[in-house]
Design a protein around this motif. Structure first.
Motif, mmCIF file in Angstrom:
data_model
loop_
_atom_site.group_PDB
_atom_site.id
_atom_site.type_symbol
_atom_site.label_atom_id
_atom_site.label_comp_id
_atom_site.label_asym_id
_atom_site.label_seq_id
_atom_site.Cartn_x
_atom_site.Cartn_y
_atom_site.Cartn_z
ATOM 1 N N THR A 200 0.455 -0.786 0.248
ATOM 2 C CA THR A 200 0.068 0.211 -0.180
ATOM 3 C C THR A 200 1.103 1.420 0.449
ATOM 4 O O THR A 200 0.351 2.282 -0.300
ATOM 5 N N GLY A 201 2.475 1.356 0.051
ATOM 6 C CA GLY A 201 2.619 2.475 -0.018
ATOM 7 C C GLY A 201 4.773 1.332 -0.212
ATOM 8 O O GLY A 201 4.683 0.851 -0.092
ATOM 9 N N ILE A 202 5.011 2.488 -0.655
ATOM 10 C CA ILE A 202 6.953 2.178 -0.939
ATOM 11 C C ILE A 202 7.290 3.156 -0.469
ATOM 12 O O ILE A 202 7.403 4.375 -0.833
ATOM 13 N N VAL A 203 8.834 4.142 0.800
ATOM 14 C CA VAL A 203 9.983 4.324 0.292
ATOM 15 C C VAL A 203 10.978 3.841 0.138
ATOM 16 O O VAL A 203 11.517 2.724 0.975
ATOM 17 N N MET A 204 11.685 4.717 -0.128
ATOM 18 C CA MET A 204 12.408 4.441 -0.615
ATOM 19 C C MET A 204 13.663 5.438 -0.519
ATOM 20 O O MET A 204 13.762 6.780 -0.935
ATOM 21 N N ILE A 232 7.340 6.878 -2.446
ATOM 22 C CA ILE A 232 7.630 8.294 -1.263
ATOM 23 C C ILE A 232 9.145 8.388 -1.043
ATOM 24 O O ILE A 232 9.646 7.425 -1.343
ATOM 25 N N VAL A 233 10.065 10.131 -2.061
ATOM 26 C CA VAL A 233 12.069 9.842 -1.779
ATOM 27 C C VAL A 233 11.703 10.908 -1.446
ATOM 28 O O VAL A 233 11.025 12.001 -1.308
ATOM 29 N N PRO A 234 13.097 11.102 -1.298
ATOM 30 C CA PRO A 234 13.436 12.239 -0.693
ATOM 31 C C PRO A 234 13.836 13.560 -1.875
ATOM 32 O O PRO A 234 14.200 13.396 -3.264
ATOM 33 N N ALA A 235 13.508 14.485 -2.322
ATOM 34 C CA ALA A 235 13.691 15.298 -2.928
ATOM 35 C C ALA A 235 14.944 15.483 -3.497
ATOM 36 O O ALA A 235 16.214 15.271 -2.950
ATOM 37 N N GLY A 236 15.806 15.369 -5.093
ATOM 38 C CA GLY A 236 16.668 15.338 -6.146
ATOM 39 C C GLY A 236 16.319 13.622 -5.739
ATOM 40 O O GLY A 236 18.040 13.256 -6.462
ATOM 41 N N PHE A 237 15.683 12.305 -5.969
ATOM 42 C CA PHE A 237 16.264 10.710 -6.068
ATOM 43 C C PHE A 237 16.063 11.099 -7.341
ATOM 44 O O PHE A 237 17.253 10.435 -7.436
ATOM 45 N N ALA A 238 15.573 11.579 -7.816
ATOM 46 C CA ALA A 238 15.390 11.090 -9.565
ATOM 47 C C ALA A 238 16.761 11.715 -10.417
ATOM 48 O O ALA A 238 17.170 10.543 -11.051
ATOM 49 N N GLU A 239 17.016 12.501 -9.919
ATOM 50 C CA GLU A 239 18.197 13.351 -10.577
ATOM 51 C C GLU A 239 20.172 12.160 -10.493
ATOM 52 O O GLU A 239 20.053 11.969 -10.633
ATOM 53 N N HIS A 240 19.744 12.196 -8.935
ATOM 54 C CA HIS A 240 20.992 11.565 -8.764
ATOM 55 C C HIS A 240 20.709 9.678 -8.904
ATOM 56 O O HIS A 240 21.517 9.768 -9.027
ATOM 57 N N ALA A 241 19.748 9.333 -9.189
ATOM 58 C CA ALA A 241 19.444 8.183 -9.123
ATOM 59 C C ALA A 241 19.816 7.775 -11.015
ATOM 60 O O ALA A 241 20.798 7.032 -10.803
ATOM 61 N N VAL A 242 19.640 8.621 -11.636
ATOM 62 C CA VAL A 242 20.068 9.064 -12.519
ATOM 63 C C VAL A 242 21.832 8.855 -13.464
ATOM 64 O O VAL A 242 22.405 8.282 -13.556
ATOM 65 N N ALA A 243 22.115 10.626 -12.073
ATOM 66 C CA ALA A 243 23.466 10.496 -12.774
ATOM 67 C C ALA A 243 24.765 9.613 -11.765
ATOM 68 O O ALA A 243 25.662 9.395 -12.462
ATOM 69 N N GLU A 244 23.720 9.006 -10.895
ATOM 70 C CA GLU A 244 25.194 7.647 -10.374
ATOM 71 C C GLU A 244 25.263 6.591 -11.184
ATOM 72 O O GLU A 244 26.018 6.147 -11.213
ATOM 73 N N ASN A 245 23.664 6.152 -11.409
ATOM 74 C CA ASN A 245 23.961 4.682 -12.616
ATOM 75 C C ASN A 245 23.700 4.578 -13.947
ATOM 76 O O ASN A 245 23.569 4.070 -14.182
#
Length: 683
Positions: A200-204, A232-245
């Motif tokens: 019912t929810g996911i936190v990364m 639910i993720v912290p601000a900047g999650f998607a940007e840094h997931a791409v930059a690192e991976n």
């Protein structure tokens, strides 16, 4: 450091085996003999050094160095073992997970050697630092555990823990592991023992792949959309997931194979734990885009009846990260800011340098906000810590480690010392050194000190000789020219090896390897020196790096796909157009394309338009701009850019091209093809 000076035992257990002179003298004084067994689980073998490619046993110096660890640390203190085993609900007798092709993607079965015949923990062999051996045994405790009533963890099913928080109707899942196969197996274990409930929810908690890559093992994109499941993720999650991976993903992946020991066999002479788990799973990586972003400390979400308050901790273990407080359960999730080991301010696979000062201060903020009420801390790696006094001690002692490393390094910086000098000088205060939950199984004080230096001072040590040094292979060739007689150098290096000077032997023989990779004697001697360094290392990642380097020097690079995770296009497909264009710039070899000049209108049908400008092979772009005189206009969905990046000619047929019909071919002509298994210990 003078190699002839006597050496404090702490030098050995941090993973830096600087000299063997002291322990060699000690062995001679006590009249100790070296058993001749070649079994890594037995005592030290002969110090004779045959020039062959076989794996060696621990030398007498290595064995004595590992034995000295028992005098440094209190092995009778079993609190961490108690926490690691507490509240076990269920676990399979053996655990080995495979993908659809039958490839083993995760195995605890492979670490059965850590168990004694009578079920008690096996004794550490001479080929393993006993502190790391103990950590491996704790990480070998796997299964479904209760944290408190309503919070459960599956531990030991991947590098990371997956956490299930019971809501009114389903599960709120924290950090769904790295591989789909692992998270699916963990979810099955939970369902089997706690009943069938939906997600019912996911936190990364942060954007490292071992904390989100397994998400499709517990839920599908269709389910997320149909049931409006919050991610639910912290601000900047998607940007840094791409930059690192993605941006540096190929290089990081190859370097990670050294850090995590994925090409090593588990065993007394092979891989052990890495402090935060047994190692890296090699299954299928997935990604589902977040739906809810936490932007400030104190933000609250109530999902399925569970109230969660978030604390932002950017720049700590990840550029975007957050802790979570469960006020109704008095439980504190500390993400990867506390992990039961010293963590990295710089990680061997490569990543942005972390801020040790911020890390310490955020943990003190955590203590100030939640320490009065918290009865348990739990996290993304390793095991919980129970009891209010323990929680506060755990937070403060962990903060003290990062603060000490940061402040002490900066003190040395201001005294004029360089990064390498500081790494050889810095030593922990005794009280900090003896905490089991901050031992150097993953990060090390020496590398973290170098990270602090890099953050504040950069790579340059102010010596003008190092403004523009020769490339490693060129440097090595000049050194070998100066050596004159390489055979004489190798003969001297062999003597130093027998004396336990393993770091120096590795350095000098690797120079010869970089000058002449075909010099088999240098390769084998370097491998043997790295191996002894690995056996003495307390850091699991240092051990893996040393032993992997030794393996590749002996046998070359093994490019078997079984050593890699199964890649997924999910993360690339999730990129915004600007991210895709940045990645295009990384792919294009600008020197090879220096005569290429293009102006291309990107008329995305599902995104804002862009003007792509290629100038002398350099990729630039402007958002919301179109040029009437452009060489071409490409009309397409956002994923049309994905087809260009991946040279997918079939998918490119859906792109409508107006103007130069060869414009896509011109873009892709000079794209680099990244080879994953590039050389590391040879040119």
């Amino acid at each position: 450091m003078n190699r002839n000076n006597s050496l404090d035992r702490r030098t050995f257990v941090t993973g830096t085996f600087a000299t063997g002179a002291l322990v060699a003298a000690g062995a001679a004084a006590c009249g100790c003999s070296a058993p001749t067994s070649t079994d890594g689980s037995q005592g030290a073998a002969s110090l004779s050094h045959p020039p062959d490619d076989t794996q060696k046993n621990a030398s007498a110096m290595t064995a004595d160095a590992n034995e000295a660890v028992y005098a440094l640390l209190d092995f009778s203190d079993e609190r961490e073992r108690d926490f690691a085993s507490r509240n076990l609900i269920a676990a399979p007798e053996t655990l080995e997970l495979t993908d659809e092709s039958g490839k083993v993607v995760w195995s605890q079965k492979a670490y059965a050697f850590l168990d004694g015949a009578d079920g008690s923990p096996a004794e550490a062999p001479a080929t393993a630092n006993p502190s790391l051996w103990r950590n491996a045994q704790l990480n070998h405790l796997y299964g479904l555990f209760e944290v408190v009533e309503g919070i459960y963890q599956v531990r030991g099913y991947d590098m990371t823990n997956i956490t299930f928080v019971a809501g009114d109707t389903g599960w709120i899942v924290f950090d769904p592991l790295m591989s789909v196969e692992c998270s699916r197996a963990a979810f099955e274990l939970v369902t089997e023992n706690l009943g069938s409930r939906p997600v019912t929810g996911i936190v990364m908690s942060h954007p490292h792949v071992d904390h989100y890559g397994g998400i499709k093992g517990i839920v599908s994109e269709e389910e997320v959309a149909e049931r409006s499941i919050p991610i639910i993720v912290p601000a900047g999650f998607a940007e840094h997931a791409v930059a690192e991976n993605v941006y540096a993903g190929n290089a990081m992946g190859r370097r990670a194979s050294y850090q995590y020991g994925v090409m090593l066999d588990p065993g007394p002479q092979g891989s052990l734990s890495i402090g935060i788990g047994m190692g890296q799973s090699k299954g299928s990586i997935s990604y589902i885009a977040p739906t809810d972003t936490i932007v400030a400390t104190g933000d609250v979400r109530t999902i399925d009846g569970v109230t969660m308050e978030f604390q932002m901790t950017p720049g700590t273990e990840a550029p975007a990260e957050m802790n979570t407080w469960f006020p109704d359960l008095k439980a504190l999730w500390v993400a990867e800011n506390c992990t039961g080991t010293l963590h990295n301010l710089y990680t061997l696979r490569g990543a942005e340098v972390r801020d040790g000062n911020a890390w310490a201060n955020y943990l003190m903020e955590t203590k100030a906000r939640y320490g009065a009420e918290a009865q348990v801390t739990f996290q993304a790696h390793n095991w919980p810590h129970w009891g209010n006094d323990v929680v506060n001690e755990y937070l403060e002692s962990t903060a003290a480690m990062y603060k000490f490393i940061t402040d002490q390094t900066l003190m040395y910086v201001n005294l004029g010392y360089t990064s390498t000098e500081i790494a050889n000088m810095i030593e922990l205060p005794s009280a900090l050194e003896k905490n089991w939950y901050t031992r150097q199984y993953y990060g090390t004080v020496r590398h973290n000190a170098k990270a602090v230096y890099q953050k504040y001072m950069g790579w340059y040590d102010a010596n003008p000789v190092n403004l523009h040094p020769l490339a490693p292979a060129d440097t090595a060739k000049k050194f070998v020219e100066y050596f004159g007689d390489t055979d004489a150098v190798l003969a001297r290096a062999t003597q130093d090896f027998e004396a336990g000077e393993y770091q120096w032997v590795a350095q000098v023989t690797n120079l010869i390897v970089f000058a002449d990779p075909a010099n088999e004697a240098a390769r084998l001697l370097c491998a043997d020196a790295l191996e002894q360094l690995g056996y003495a290392a307390e850091s699991g990642t240092w051990r893996n790096a040393y032993l992997t380097g030794a393996k590749e020097l002996r046998f070359g690079v093994d490019d078997d796909p079984k050593y890699r995770t199964t890649g997924s296009a999910d993360i690339q497909r999730a990129m915004e157009p600007a991210m895709m264009l940045d990645y295009l710039g990384i792919l294009i070899d600008a020197n090879a394309a220096q005569d290429l000049d293009l102006r291309i209108n990107l008329a995305f049908t599902d995104e804002e338009t862009y003007l792509l400008v290629v100038r002398s092979g350099v990729v630039l772009y402007e958002r919301g701009v179109q040029d009437e005189s452009a060489d071409a206009t490409l009309t397409m969905e956002r994923l049309g850019m994905f087809a260009i990046l991946n040279r997918d000619e079939e998918a490119q047929k859906a792109i409508r091209v107006e103007g130069d019909p060869n414009v896509i071919a011109k873009l892709t002509e000079h794209m680099a093809a990244f080879e994953f298994f590039f050389n590391i210990v040879e040119p």
